[in-house]
Motif scaffolding. Sequence first.
Motif, PDB file in Angstrom:
ATOM      1  N   VAL A 228      16.926   5.976  -9.736  1.00 32.69           N
ATOM      2  CA  VAL A 228      16.023   6.514 -10.776  1.00 32.69           C
ATOM      3  C   VAL A 228      15.709   7.981 -10.485  1.00 32.69           C
ATOM      4  CG1 VAL A 228      13.663   6.400 -11.655  1.00 32.69           C
ATOM      5  CG2 VAL A 228      15.005   4.318 -11.463  1.00 32.69           C
ATOM      6  N   VAL A 229      15.422   8.278  -9.223  1.00 27.32           N
ATOM      7  CA  VAL A 229      15.070   9.657  -8.851  1.00 27.32           C
ATOM      8  C   VAL A 229      16.253  10.608  -9.105  1.00 27.32           C
ATOM      9  CG1 VAL A 229      14.598  11.152  -6.872  1.00 27.32           C
ATOM     10  CG2 VAL A 229      13.256   9.076  -7.204  1.00 27.32           C
TER      11      VAL A 229
ATOM     12  N   ASP B 159       1.027  14.148  -8.940  1.00 32.58           N
ATOM     13  CA  ASP B 159       1.790  15.388  -8.780  1.00 32.58           C
ATOM     14  C   ASP B 159       2.479  15.761 -10.088  1.00 32.58           C
ATOM     15  OD1 ASP B 159       4.726  16.599  -7.387  1.00 32.58           O
ATOM     16  OD2 ASP B 159       2.756  17.454  -6.942  1.00 32.58           O
ATOM     17  N   GLN B 160       3.085  14.754 -10.728  1.00 31.47           N
ATOM     18  CA  GLN B 160       3.765  15.010 -12.005  1.00 31.47           C
ATOM     19  C   GLN B 160       2.769  15.386 -13.097  1.00 31.47           C
ATOM     20  OE1 GLN B 160       7.374  14.780 -12.868  1.00 31.47           O
ATOM     21  NE2 GLN B 160       7.101  15.358 -10.748  1.00 31.47           N
ATOM     22  N   ALA B 161       1.580  14.766 -13.084  1.00 27.44           N
ATOM     23  CA  ALA B 161       0.560  15.106 -14.089  1.00 27.44           C
ATOM     24  C   ALA B 161       0.183  16.567 -13.960  1.00 27.44           C
ATOM     25  CB  ALA B 161      -0.673  14.218 -13.925  1.00 27.44           C
ATOM     26  N   SER B 162      -0.043  16.990 -12.713  1.00 26.12           N
ATOM     27  CA  SER B 162      -0.400  18.394 -12.480  1.00 26.12           C
ATOM     28  C   SER B 162       0.747  19.306 -12.888  1.00 26.12           C
ATOM     29  CB  SER B 162      -0.731  18.567 -11.000  1.00 26.12           C
ATOM     30  OG  SER B 162      -0.705  19.908 -10.646  1.00 26.12           O
ATOM     31  N   PHE B 163       1.995  18.911 -12.562  1.00 22.01           N
ATOM     32  CA  PHE B 163       3.171  19.712 -12.904  1.00 22.01           C
ATOM     33  C   PHE B 163       3.315  19.840 -14.416  1.00 22.01           C
ATOM     34  CE2 PHE B 163       7.310  21.460 -12.865  1.00 22.01           C
ATOM     35  CZ  PHE B 163       8.087  20.752 -13.759  1.00 22.01           C
TER      36      PHE B 163
ATOM     37  N   ILE C 205       3.137  10.397  -6.735  1.00 21.07           N
ATOM     38  CA  ILE C 205       4.128  10.948  -7.669  1.00 21.07           C
ATOM     39  C   ILE C 205       3.492  11.187  -9.033  1.00 21.07           C
ATOM     40  CG2 ILE C 205       6.225  10.396  -8.979  1.00 21.07           C
ATOM     41  CD1 ILE C 205       7.272   8.998  -6.474  1.00 21.07           C
ATOM     42  N   SER C 206       2.688  10.209  -9.494  1.00 28.30           N
ATOM     43  CA  SER C 206       2.111  10.353 -10.843  1.00 28.30           C
ATOM     44  C   SER C 206       1.102  11.505 -10.891  1.00 28.30           C
ATOM     45  CB  SER C 206       1.481   9.048 -11.310  1.00 28.30           C
ATOM     46  OG  SER C 206       0.466   8.661 -10.443  1.00 28.30           O
TER      47      SER C 206
ATOM     48  N   VAL D 134       0.842  -1.200   0.000  1.00 29.08           N
ATOM     49  CA  VAL D 134       0.000   0.000   0.000  1.00 29.08           C
ATOM     50  C   VAL D 134       0.874   1.245   0.000  1.00 29.08           C
ATOM     51  CG1 VAL D 134      -1.544   1.349   1.466  1.00 29.08           C
ATOM     52  CG2 VAL D 134      -2.050  -1.046   1.023  1.00 29.08           C
ATOM     53  N   VAL D 135       1.942   1.233   0.799  1.00 33.34           N
ATOM     54  CA  VAL D 135       2.822   2.414   0.859  1.00 33.34           C
ATOM     55  C   VAL D 135       3.461   2.674  -0.501  1.00 33.34           C
ATOM     56  CG1 VAL D 135       5.022   3.237   1.805  1.00 33.34           C
ATOM     57  CG2 VAL D 135       3.293   2.297   3.340  1.00 33.34           C
ATOM     58  N   ILE D 136       3.975   1.610  -1.127  1.00 31.17           N
ATOM     59  CA  ILE D 136       4.632   1.801  -2.432  1.00 31.17           C
ATOM     60  C   ILE D 136       3.622   2.266  -3.469  1.00 31.17           C
ATOM     61  CG2 ILE D 136       5.752   0.582  -4.338  1.00 31.17           C
ATOM     62  CD1 ILE D 136       7.078  -1.179  -2.158  1.00 31.17           C
ATOM     63  N   LEU D 137       2.441   1.636  -3.472  1.00 31.30           N
ATOM     64  CA  LEU D 137       1.396   2.019  -4.428  1.00 31.30           C
ATOM     65  C   LEU D 137       0.988   3.464  -4.207  1.00 31.30           C
ATOM     66  CD1 LEU D 137       0.016   0.354  -6.609  1.00 31.30           C
ATOM     67  CD2 LEU D 137      -1.929   0.076  -5.070  1.00 31.30           C
ATOM     68  N   GLY D 138       0.807   3.820  -2.929  1.00 28.16           N
ATOM     69  CA  GLY D 138       0.439   5.202  -2.598  1.00 28.16           C
ATOM     70  C   GLY D 138       1.502   6.181  -3.060  1.00 28.16           C
ATOM     71  N   LEU D 139       2.767   5.789  -2.879  1.00 25.40           N
ATOM     72  CA  LEU D 139       3.860   6.668  -3.297  1.00 25.40           C
ATOM     73  C   LEU D 139       3.817   6.902  -4.800  1.00 25.40           C
ATOM     74  CD1 LEU D 139       6.578   8.047  -2.399  1.00 25.40           C
ATOM     75  CD2 LEU D 139       7.706   5.926  -3.060  1.00 25.40           C
ATOM     76  N   PHE D 140       3.612   5.822  -5.552  1.00 27.91           N
ATOM     77  CA  PHE D 140       3.578   5.967  -7.004  1.00 27.91           C
ATOM     78  C   PHE D 140       2.359   6.764  -7.464  1.00 27.91           C
ATOM     79  CE2 PHE D 140       7.230   4.221  -8.768  1.00 27.91           C
ATOM     80  CZ  PHE D 140       7.623   3.097  -8.060  1.00 27.91           C
ATOM     81  N   ILE D 141       1.214   6.535  -6.816  1.00 27.02           N
ATOM     82  CA  ILE D 141       0.018   7.301  -7.194  1.00 27.02           C
ATOM     83  C   ILE D 141       0.240   8.782  -6.917  1.00 27.02           C
ATOM     84  CG2 ILE D 141      -2.406   7.741  -6.572  1.00 27.02           C
ATOM     85  CD1 ILE D 141      -2.687   4.707  -6.170  1.00 27.02           C
TER      86      ILE D 141
END
Lengths: 376, 157
Positions: free
Chosen positions: B18-19, A47-51, A44-45, A35-42
Amino acid sequence: MTLKNRKESRREIFHSKLGIIEVGFSWIFILIAGVVILGLFIYISSDQASFFRDLINANLLKDLNAIFVGATVSKDTAALFEIPKTELVFDCDSYGIGGVTHPLTGHIVYAPPLLKTNELITWTKPWSLGFRVTNFLYITSPFIKYYVIYDSSHASLAAEVYDDLPDQLTKEMIAIGNADGSYIKNQGYDRIHVLVLAGSTYRSSNLPSSLYNPNDFKGYGNDEIKFIMLYDETKIADTILKGEIVIKNKKQEQQDFNEDFGGEPRLSQRFYDFSSLYAAFISGNHNVWQCMTDKSYSRARDVASIYKSRTQSLNSNILFPVCNGLYTSADNQFTIMKQNLGDSGVIIKINEIESDIILFHNINNNLERASCPLLY
Amino acid sequence: MMETISVLLVFLILLTFVVIFYVNISTSSAQSGREDITNLKAVEISQLIAYMPEFQCSSKNIVDENCFDMLKLEAFGNFSITTEGQDAIATSYFDIFEYSRIEVNEIYPDSTKSWLVYERKPESSRVSLKRTFIPISLYNAYDNSFAYGILNITVYS
């Protein structure tokens, strides 16, 4: 069973219980880590989409700025640009897409407050008070309809205005007697701007109600249909149009129609030069028109200061009495004009600028006849 | 469980690499973007100044392209030292020229003449600059003559 065997079997049972518990904890640990890894990727994605969305908008605004600069310096030119479908917002100081804004950096830009379009029309006209002050940049889209409505006494002015408007604009010219529902129909444009050239004889009841009839144009908000009325127009110094402008929205015009308001203007504003008239017509927004007009008068103050200093230099170095007399008059007139233009925050004596324009025009013509270097 | 932890550890190390790689790429991309903006700004300033009536040659509002009026350049210099001029330069002209230096030099016939039109440097000590040189003609209203000149635009970033 011996004691030793009993102890061993009890130990085995205990270890197998531990194993069961450990397997359970292992799964819980995996679940939490997943869950932590999935949450991290969600995170990041998203945040990057908005950026990257903001980055795309910023790059588009940077490219638009380059287009606007090129358009601004090319006076009397119009162009149609294709851009990614977007919603451009304009105000007095900046323009923006999706919350990302870019300052107008000294440009005098007239545009409707919101443009939802994939095509932009840019058009540039010089603005002068006798001497050229700056270029006005008009920005609009083919999805805005521009009507020029005139009465018989304004037919030639209407033709002049209509011919001057660029061909890229979605424009139409209609005589006031024909301005009924068969000519002015809801054709699905984003906005409608109506320039009424009928002067002091204009009465709101002359225009048919179709432009604000709830059935005909019910999908349009109050600020999506704008009426720009021209009053008391005349030409000064041969070419400069002077007059009064009133900008009304759908609700205000409907009110005047219902009350048969007649020829008395609301919040009228004096303007000089055709460029100012086009500015009101293209933008259809009183606040932006007023704000940009104030900026242009501020620029006129600076340009008048420079011309005044130039005139003083000419007066000192060109030693012909005829020229010197004219330069002295011009120098005094520049001082008066600067007073009329006022300092920032002070109300401009706009009606008195007319005499400055006429005097500069006459002085310049006299300088030309006397073969003296011109004022401008 | 220890296996799971070690797998996670390796995964985190790879993620860190990667980062770091992504950050380096983004930094160089941003640097390149900043240079593009500086180049674009230099071109914009050269276009904008060439059309401004404060400097442009004109006769009854008919404009001569790529021509600067010497008297207007001197007048602008005189204007810029007045209080009113300094206010205008700090506000409306800064909006147009931002952090840059604009100078006009005559190269023929009198190469000693020059006019510093505008200068504003950023406060930071670490600035990079981009220079652009544009040939122009210079008009002298006193004797109705023309000279050759160079418009120097230096953009600070």
